[in-house]
Design a protein around this motif. Structure first.
Motif, PDB file in Angstrom:
ATOM      1  N   LYS A  90      37.124  37.421 -70.631  1.00  0.00           N
ATOM      2  CA  LYS A  90      36.896  38.683 -69.926  1.00  0.00           C
ATOM      3  C   LYS A  90      35.742  39.479 -70.517  1.00  0.00           C
ATOM      4  CE  LYS A  90      41.595  39.130 -68.169  1.00  0.00           C
ATOM      5  NZ  LYS A  90      42.817  39.974 -68.132  1.00  0.00           N
ATOM      6  N   ALA A  91      35.302  39.105 -71.703  1.00  0.00           N
ATOM      7  CA  ALA A  91      34.160  39.795 -72.306  1.00  0.00           C
ATOM      8  C   ALA A  91      32.845  39.400 -71.648  1.00  0.00           C
ATOM      9  CB  ALA A  91      34.099  39.497 -73.802  1.00  0.00           C
ATOM     10  N   ILE A  92      32.876  38.330 -70.863  1.00  0.00           N
ATOM     11  CA  ILE A  92      31.666  37.846 -70.178  1.00  0.00           C
ATOM     12  C   ILE A  92      31.711  38.264 -68.721  1.00  0.00           C
ATOM     13  CG2 ILE A  92      30.288  35.810 -69.589  1.00  0.00           C
ATOM     14  CD1 ILE A  92      31.725  34.342 -71.890  1.00  0.00           C
ATOM     15  N   ARG A  93      30.718  39.013 -68.290  1.00  0.00           N
ATOM     16  CA  ARG A  93      30.634  39.340 -66.873  1.00  0.00           C
ATOM     17  C   ARG A  93      30.099  38.126 -66.125  1.00  0.00           C
ATOM     18  NH1 ARG A  93      26.494  42.904 -63.228  1.00  0.00           N
ATOM     19  NH2 ARG A  93      27.741  42.748 -61.324  1.00  0.00           N
ATOM     20  N   VAL A  94      30.765  37.748 -65.052  1.00  0.00           N
ATOM     21  CA  VAL A  94      30.376  36.557 -64.303  1.00  0.00           C
ATOM     22  C   VAL A  94      29.975  36.944 -62.883  1.00  0.00           C
ATOM     23  CG1 VAL A  94      31.085  34.309 -63.437  1.00  0.00           C
ATOM     24  CG2 VAL A  94      31.902  35.096 -65.660  1.00  0.00           C
ATOM     25  N   ILE A  95      28.830  36.433 -62.466  1.00  0.00           N
ATOM     26  CA  ILE A  95      28.380  36.579 -61.085  1.00  0.00           C
ATOM     27  C   ILE A  95      28.296  35.175 -60.507  1.00  0.00           C
ATOM     28  CG2 ILE A  95      26.536  37.371 -59.559  1.00  0.00           C
ATOM     29  CD1 ILE A  95      25.709  39.339 -61.774  1.00  0.00           C
ATOM     30  N   HIS A  96      29.284  34.819 -59.686  1.00  0.00           N
ATOM     31  CA  HIS A  96      29.283  33.481 -59.082  1.00  0.00           C
ATOM     32  C   HIS A  96      28.775  33.583 -57.659  1.00  0.00           C
ATOM     33  CE1 HIS A  96      30.112  29.415 -58.160  1.00  0.00           C
ATOM     34  NE2 HIS A  96      31.136  29.681 -57.355  1.00  0.00           N
ATOM     35  N   LEU A  97      27.715  32.867 -57.349  1.00  0.00           N
ATOM     36  CA  LEU A  97      27.025  32.998 -56.068  1.00  0.00           C
ATOM     37  C   LEU A  97      27.382  31.904 -55.074  1.00  0.00           C
ATOM     38  CD1 LEU A  97      23.506  33.894 -57.528  1.00  0.00           C
ATOM     39  CD2 LEU A  97      25.257  35.466 -56.685  1.00  0.00           C
ATOM     40  N   GLY A  98      28.238  30.948 -55.489  1.00  0.00           N
ATOM     41  CA  GLY A  98      28.556  29.850 -54.594  1.00  0.00           C
ATOM     42  C   GLY A  98      27.367  28.924 -54.421  1.00  0.00           C
ATOM     43  N   SER A  99      27.382  28.164 -53.356  1.00  0.00           N
ATOM     44  CA  SER A  99      26.275  27.233 -53.104  1.00  0.00           C
ATOM     45  C   SER A  99      25.072  27.990 -52.548  1.00  0.00           C
ATOM     46  CB  SER A  99      26.705  26.149 -52.109  1.00  0.00           C
ATOM     47  OG  SER A  99      27.738  25.355 -52.652  1.00  0.00           O
ATOM     48  N   LEU A 100      23.921  27.766 -53.170  1.00  0.00           N
ATOM     49  CA  LEU A 100      22.672  28.383 -52.710  1.00  0.00           C
ATOM     50  C   LEU A 100      21.697  27.291 -52.337  1.00  0.00           C
ATOM     51  CD1 LEU A 100      21.998  31.228 -55.332  1.00  0.00           C
ATOM     52  CD2 LEU A 100      23.063  31.441 -53.086  1.00  0.00           C
ATOM     53  N   SER A 101      21.260  27.283 -51.094  1.00  0.00           N
ATOM     54  CA  SER A 101      20.300  26.266 -50.669  1.00  0.00           C
ATOM     55  C   SER A 101      18.905  26.846 -50.442  1.00  0.00           C
ATOM     56  CB  SER A 101      20.781  25.577 -49.383  1.00  0.00           C
ATOM     57  OG  SER A 101      20.992  26.534 -48.356  1.00  0.00           O
ATOM     58  N   ALA A 102      18.816  28.155 -50.259  1.00  0.00           N
ATOM     59  CA  ALA A 102      17.524  28.781 -49.986  1.00  0.00           C
ATOM     60  C   ALA A 102      16.766  29.016 -51.288  1.00  0.00           C
ATOM     61  CB  ALA A 102      17.726  30.104 -49.259  1.00  0.00           C
ATOM     62  N   PRO A 103      15.552  28.474 -51.411  1.00  0.00           N
ATOM     63  CA  PRO A 103      14.770  28.687 -52.640  1.00  0.00           C
ATOM     64  C   PRO A 103      14.591  30.154 -52.997  1.00  0.00           C
ATOM     65  CG  PRO A 103      13.771  26.944 -51.338  1.00  0.00           C
ATOM     66  CD  PRO A 103      14.865  27.539 -50.490  1.00  0.00           C
ATOM     67  N   ALA A 104      14.451  31.021 -52.002  1.00  0.00           N
ATOM     68  CA  ALA A 104      14.239  32.442 -52.289  1.00  0.00           C
ATOM     69  C   ALA A 104      15.423  33.028 -53.045  1.00  0.00           C
ATOM     70  CB  ALA A 104      14.009  33.210 -50.986  1.00  0.00           C
ATOM     71  N   LEU A 105      16.639  32.646 -52.663  1.00  0.00           N
ATOM     72  CA  LEU A 105      17.834  33.136 -53.351  1.00  0.00           C
ATOM     73  C   LEU A 105      17.974  32.490 -54.725  1.00  0.00           C
ATOM     74  CD1 LEU A 105      20.398  33.191 -50.389  1.00  0.00           C
ATOM     75  CD2 LEU A 105      19.129  35.108 -51.380  1.00  0.00           C
ATOM     76  N   GLN A 106      17.635  31.215 -54.801  1.00  0.00           N
ATOM     77  CA  GLN A 106      17.680  30.538 -56.094  1.00  0.00           C
ATOM     78  C   GLN A 106      16.692  31.188 -57.064  1.00  0.00           C
ATOM     79  OE1 GLN A 106      16.882  26.441 -55.150  1.00  0.00           O
ATOM     80  NE2 GLN A 106      18.945  26.048 -54.389  1.00  0.00           N
ATOM     81  N   CYS A 107      15.494  31.513 -56.573  1.00  0.00           N
ATOM     82  CA  CYS A 107      14.492  32.161 -57.419  1.00  0.00           C
ATOM     83  C   CYS A 107      15.001  33.490 -57.960  1.00  0.00           C
ATOM     84  CB  CYS A 107      13.199  32.405 -56.636  1.00  0.00           C
ATOM     85  SG  CYS A 107      12.216  30.932 -56.350  1.00  0.00           S
ATOM     86  N   LEU A 108      15.710  34.237 -57.139  1.00  0.00           N
ATOM     87  CA  LEU A 108      16.251  35.518 -57.571  1.00  0.00           C
ATOM     88  C   LEU A 108      17.240  35.311 -58.714  1.00  0.00           C
ATOM     89  CD1 LEU A 108      16.221  38.567 -56.953  1.00  0.00           C
ATOM     90  CD2 LEU A 108      18.186  38.173 -55.441  1.00  0.00           C
ATOM     91  N   ALA A 109      18.092  34.289 -58.580  1.00  0.00           N
ATOM     92  CA  ALA A 109      19.074  34.007 -59.628  1.00  0.00           C
ATOM     93  C   ALA A 109      18.398  33.505 -60.903  1.00  0.00           C
ATOM     94  CB  ALA A 109      20.080  32.974 -59.124  1.00  0.00           C
TER      95      ALA A 109
END
Length: 228
Positions: free
Chosen positions: A101-120
């Motif tokens: 719980k000390a680690i904040r997690v942002i799980h984005l699921g499957s990303l296929s768009a390069p623009a979204l991958q670049c943001l991550a």
């Protein structure tokens, strides 16, 4: 052709390798226009990440794939979280295991768009690829193209991508959480060097791993094979 030095070496050792006229390495390439660095502070803001957090990204096709060693990464991060606030960005299919719980997690699921991958990728201070083995390491290459240094184990084709001290960190004890932690700890406490590594990583992708360069290498190989 092998897509990495390691893959080529495996082909040369194979039973069919002795019959090959030649075996060479042609690395995978990516579209360096699709994968580009974004401003890191703005990318973090897009995910509402506290600027004081050290951000690690992890991505693979299936988060439950044991070869990807997500559990090893989580063990290393648990130790690191005792020292500094952490955010872990993940994307890929499958469910994450229970997390500290000390680690904040942002799980984005499957990303296929390069623009979204670049943001991550760009929101991360470091991209972690703790696989037990990788024939090449495409997500590591994508992260490097986005100006993010990579930490990985010295295994498979990853040494072709990650140059220790220049584009990231290679941990020597494969699948060892402590070895991975040591690299993460160093990267955490050397922000200036980390920033330089990200810049160098992008330059390396432009110079050695573009899709255009990969195509040119295959064309040269085919022309050579067609020459009597």
């Amino acid at each position: 052709c092998g897509n990495s030095t390691w893959t080529t070496a495996q082909a040369e050792k194979s039973a069919l390798g002795q019959y090959a006229r030649s075996i060479r390495t042609i690395h995978l390439g990516i579209d360096i226009q699709d994968y580009q660095p974004l401003d890191r502070s703005l990318a973090k803001q897009a995910f509402r990440i506290d600027p004081e957090h050290f951000v690690i990204a992890f991505a693979c096709a299936d988060l439950t794939d044991s070869n990807k060693n997500l559990s090893v990464l989580l063990t290393a991060l648990t130790e690191l979280a005792a020292q500094t606030p952490l955010t872990l960005i993940t994307f890929g299919a499958g469910q994450l295991p229970p997390l500290n719980k000390a680690i904040r997690v942002i799980h984005l699921g499957s990303l296929s768009a390069p623009a979204l991958q670049c943001l991550a990728y760009s929101a991360a201070d470091v991209f972690a690829m703790p696989s037990a083995i990788e024939s090449f390491g495409l997500t590591a290459l994508e992260a490097m193209a986005c100006g993010t240094p990579v930490i990985a184990f010295r295994t498979g084709g990853l040494p072709d991508l990650v140059i220790p001290g220049e584009t990231g960190w290679l941990a020597d004890e494969v699948s060892s959480p402590q070895s991975l932690y040591a690299g993460l700890h160093w990267l955490l406490h050397h922000p200036t060097e980390r920033q330089t590594m990200g810049y160098t990583a992008r330059q390396r992708v432009e110079r050695e791993f573009s899709a255009d360069l990969m195509a040119d290498r295959y064309i040269s190989l085919y022309e050579e094979l067609l020459t009597p």
